[in-house]
Design a protein around this motif. Structure first.
Motif, PDB file in Angstrom:
ATOM      1  N   PHE A  97       0.878  -1.169   0.000  1.00 29.17           N
ATOM      2  CA  PHE A  97       0.000   0.000   0.000  1.00 29.17           C
ATOM      3  C   PHE A  97       0.915   1.218   0.000  1.00 29.17           C
ATOM      4  O   PHE A  97       1.660   1.423   0.950  1.00 29.17           O
ATOM      5  N   GLY A  98       0.861   2.009  -1.070  1.00 29.99           N
ATOM      6  CA  GLY A  98       1.764   3.145  -1.169  1.00 29.99           C
ATOM      7  C   GLY A  98       1.152   4.373  -1.808  1.00 29.99           C
ATOM      8  O   GLY A  98       1.852   5.341  -2.071  1.00 29.99           O
ATOM      9  N   PHE A  99      -0.140   4.318  -2.051  1.00 27.67           N
ATOM     10  CA  PHE A  99      -0.815   5.461  -2.665  1.00 27.67           C
ATOM     11  C   PHE A  99      -1.768   6.087  -1.661  1.00 27.67           C
ATOM     12  O   PHE A  99      -2.436   5.369  -0.907  1.00 27.67           O
ATOM     13  N   PRO A 100      -1.877   7.419  -1.620  1.00 23.35           N
ATOM     14  CA  PRO A 100      -2.748   8.082  -0.648  1.00 23.35           C
ATOM     15  C   PRO A 100      -4.216   7.660  -0.724  1.00 23.35           C
ATOM     16  O   PRO A 100      -4.957   7.843   0.236  1.00 23.35           O
ATOM     17  N   THR A 101      -4.639   7.079  -1.840  1.00 26.92           N
ATOM     18  CA  THR A 101      -6.027   6.600  -1.933  1.00 26.92           C
ATOM     19  C   THR A 101      -6.218   5.298  -1.164  1.00 26.92           C
ATOM     20  O   THR A 101      -7.343   4.836  -1.004  1.00 26.92           O
ATOM     21  N   GLN A 102      -5.122   4.699  -0.695  1.00 23.37           N
ATOM     22  CA  GLN A 102      -5.186   3.463   0.076  1.00 23.37           C
ATOM     23  C   GLN A 102      -4.999   3.808   1.553  1.00 23.37           C
ATOM     24  O   GLN A 102      -3.956   4.315   1.949  1.00 23.37           O
ATOM     25  N   ALA A 103      -6.026   3.553   2.339  1.00 17.70           N
ATOM     26  CA  ALA A 103      -5.974   3.889   3.763  1.00 17.70           C
ATOM     27  C   ALA A 103      -5.545   2.687   4.590  1.00 17.70           C
ATOM     28  O   ALA A 103      -5.951   1.559   4.330  1.00 17.70           O
ATOM     29  N   ILE A 104      -4.724   2.952   5.575  1.00 16.22           N
ATOM     30  CA  ILE A 104      -4.234   1.941   6.506  1.00 16.22           C
ATOM     31  C   ILE A 104      -4.796   2.273   7.883  1.00 16.22           C
ATOM     32  O   ILE A 104      -4.727   3.421   8.331  1.00 16.22           O
ATOM     33  N   ARG A 105      -5.338   1.270   8.556  1.00 16.16           N
ATOM     34  CA  ARG A 105      -5.828   1.481   9.925  1.00 16.16           C
ATOM     35  C   ARG A 105      -4.658   1.364  10.888  1.00 16.16           C
ATOM     36  O   ARG A 105      -3.963   0.353  10.901  1.00 16.16           O
ATOM     37  N   VAL A 106      -4.453   2.416  11.664  1.00 13.79           N
ATOM     38  CA  VAL A 106      -3.339   2.471  12.604  1.00 13.79           C
ATOM     39  C   VAL A 106      -3.896   2.553  14.019  1.00 13.79           C
ATOM     40  O   VAL A 106      -4.701   3.431  14.316  1.00 13.79           O
ATOM     41  N   PRO A 107      -3.467   1.641  14.909  1.00 17.78           N
ATOM     42  CA  PRO A 107      -3.956   1.677  16.289  1.00 17.78           C
ATOM     43  C   PRO A 107      -3.149   2.636  17.162  1.00 17.78           C
ATOM     44  O   PRO A 107      -1.993   2.954  16.850  1.00 17.78           O
ATOM     45  N   ALA A 108      -3.758   3.081  18.243  1.00 14.70           N
ATOM     46  CA  ALA A 108      -3.019   3.832  19.257  1.00 14.70           C
ATOM     47  C   ALA A 108      -1.997   2.901  19.892  1.00 14.70           C
ATOM     48  O   ALA A 108      -2.094   1.676  19.778  1.00 14.70           O
ATOM     49  N   LEU A 109      -1.012   3.474  20.562  1.00 13.20           N
ATOM     50  CA  LEU A 109       0.003   2.649  21.212  1.00 13.20           C
ATOM     51  C   LEU A 109      -0.556   1.884  22.408  1.00 13.20           C
ATOM     52  O   LEU A 109      -0.104   0.803  22.725  1.00 13.20           O
ATOM     53  N   TRP A 110      -1.551   2.461  23.081  1.00 15.99           N
ATOM     54  CA  TRP A 110      -2.117   1.839  24.269  1.00 15.99           C
ATOM     55  C   TRP A 110      -3.635   1.885  24.180  1.00 15.99           C
ATOM     56  O   TRP A 110      -4.208   2.677  23.456  1.00 15.99           O
ATOM     57  N   GLY A 111      -4.270   1.032  24.942  1.00 15.87           N
ATOM     58  CA  GLY A 111      -5.728   1.011  25.006  1.00 15.87           C
ATOM     59  C   GLY A 111      -6.309  -0.099  24.152  1.00 15.87           C
ATOM     60  O   GLY A 111      -5.598  -0.893  23.532  1.00 15.87           O
ATOM     61  N   ASN A 112      -7.628  -0.149  24.110  1.00 18.57           N
ATOM     62  CA  ASN A 112      -8.344  -1.177  23.359  1.00 18.57           C
ATOM     63  C   ASN A 112      -8.427  -0.779  21.895  1.00 18.57           C
ATOM     64  O   ASN A 112      -9.166   0.142  21.541  1.00 18.57           O
ATOM     65  N   THR A 113      -7.675  -1.462  21.057  1.00 20.48           N
ATOM     66  CA  THR A 113      -7.681  -1.177  19.614  1.00 20.48           C
ATOM     67  C   THR A 113      -8.025  -2.440  18.820  1.00 20.48           C
ATOM     68  O   THR A 113      -7.651  -2.566  17.664  1.00 20.48           O
ATOM     69  N   TYR A 114      -8.730  -3.357  19.465  1.00 19.11           N
ATOM     70  CA  TYR A 114      -9.128  -4.613  18.821  1.00 19.11           C
ATOM     71  C   TYR A 114      -9.845  -4.329  17.505  1.00 19.11           C
ATOM     72  O   TYR A 114     -10.653  -3.402  17.449  1.00 19.11           O
ATOM     73  N   PRO A 115      -9.555  -5.033  16.429  1.00 14.44           N
ATOM     74  CA  PRO A 115      -8.703  -6.226  16.296  1.00 14.44           C
ATOM     75  C   PRO A 115      -7.255  -5.917  15.916  1.00 14.44           C
ATOM     76  O   PRO A 115      -6.518  -6.802  15.518  1.00 14.44           O
ATOM     77  N   LEU A 116      -6.858  -4.655  16.035  1.00 10.48           N
ATOM     78  CA  LEU A 116      -5.475  -4.284  15.703  1.00 10.48           C
ATOM     79  C   LEU A 116      -4.638  -4.188  16.968  1.00 10.48           C
ATOM     80  O   LEU A 116      -5.140  -3.810  18.025  1.00 10.48           O
ATOM     81  N   ARG A 117      -3.355  -4.519  16.818  1.00 12.93           N
ATOM     82  CA  ARG A 117      -2.410  -4.297  17.910  1.00 12.93           C
ATOM     83  C   ARG A 117      -1.020  -4.168  17.310  1.00 12.93           C
ATOM     84  O   ARG A 117      -0.780  -4.543  16.159  1.00 12.93           O
ATOM     85  N   TRP A 118      -0.128  -3.624  18.092  1.00 15.52           N
ATOM     86  CA  TRP A 118       1.240  -3.467  17.641  1.00 15.52           C
ATOM     87  C   TRP A 118       2.021  -4.746  17.889  1.00 15.52           C
ATOM     88  O   TRP A 118       2.124  -5.197  19.018  1.00 15.52           O
ATOM     89  N   ARG A 119       2.558  -5.337  16.853  1.00 15.30           N
ATOM     90  CA  ARG A 119       3.496  -6.464  16.976  1.00 15.30           C
ATOM     91  C   ARG A 119       4.858  -5.908  17.373  1.00 15.30           C
ATOM     92  O   ARG A 119       5.600  -6.482  18.138  1.00 15.30           O
TER      93      ARG A 119
END
Length: 151
Positions: A97-119
């Motif tokens: 994903f490298g074009f601005p028309t493609q959005a990436i979901r980014v979680p906060a560093l802390w808190g409930n961000t299910y289903p995303l988390r930082w590996r």
């Protein structure tokens, strides 16, 4: 492969990069602050582990999404410098994903961000994943060659 080791006693501490949300999940356009390289399943986890070893657990930001909690279906997004994801040929099944028309979901560093988390979180000195190191790890693990003819 030569890896510069961090100084002894330097803690591995995440820091709040400008593109990381403070308290929830936000969509960020790819190709602005980073490109994202998506690798799914066990391959993604194997590559993440290889980067951890090569960088002494300072691989840079890797987001994991696994809504069903299974490693086999997890998706890992390796965030690399802008333009470096699109500048390479990647093994089959890897998506960039490298074009601005493609959005990436980014979680906060802390808190409930299910289903995303930082590996692996962004840190000072590893704000983004080294795209060359990621590419090399993927090619070695999959035995895939980016050269025509597979050599």
């Amino acid at each position: 492969m030569t890896v510069e080791l961090p100084a002894v006693g330097v803690p591995h501490v995440a820091y709040q990069a400008s593109w990381v949300p403070r308290d929830h999940i936000e969509r960020r356009p790819a190709g602005v602050d980073f490109d994202a390289v998506r690798v799914t399943g066990l391959l993604g986890l194997e590559v993440a582990c290889a980067l951890d070893v090569a960088t002494v657990r300072r691989s840079g930001p890797v987001i994991r999404e696994d809504p069903d909690g299974r490693d086999e279906t997890a998706e890992l997004l390796f965030l690399v410098p802008v333009g470096e994801g699109l500048a390479r040929r990647w093994p089959p099944g890897v998506r960039v994903f490298g074009f601005p028309t493609q959005a990436i979901r980014v979680p906060a560093l802390w808190g409930n961000t299910y289903p995303l988390r930082w590996r692996s979180t962004p840190t000072r000195g590893a704000e983004l994943v080294d795209a060359e190191l990621l590419h090399r790890a993927l090619c070695e693990i999959t035995t895939w060659s980016p050269l025509p003819g597979g050599t």
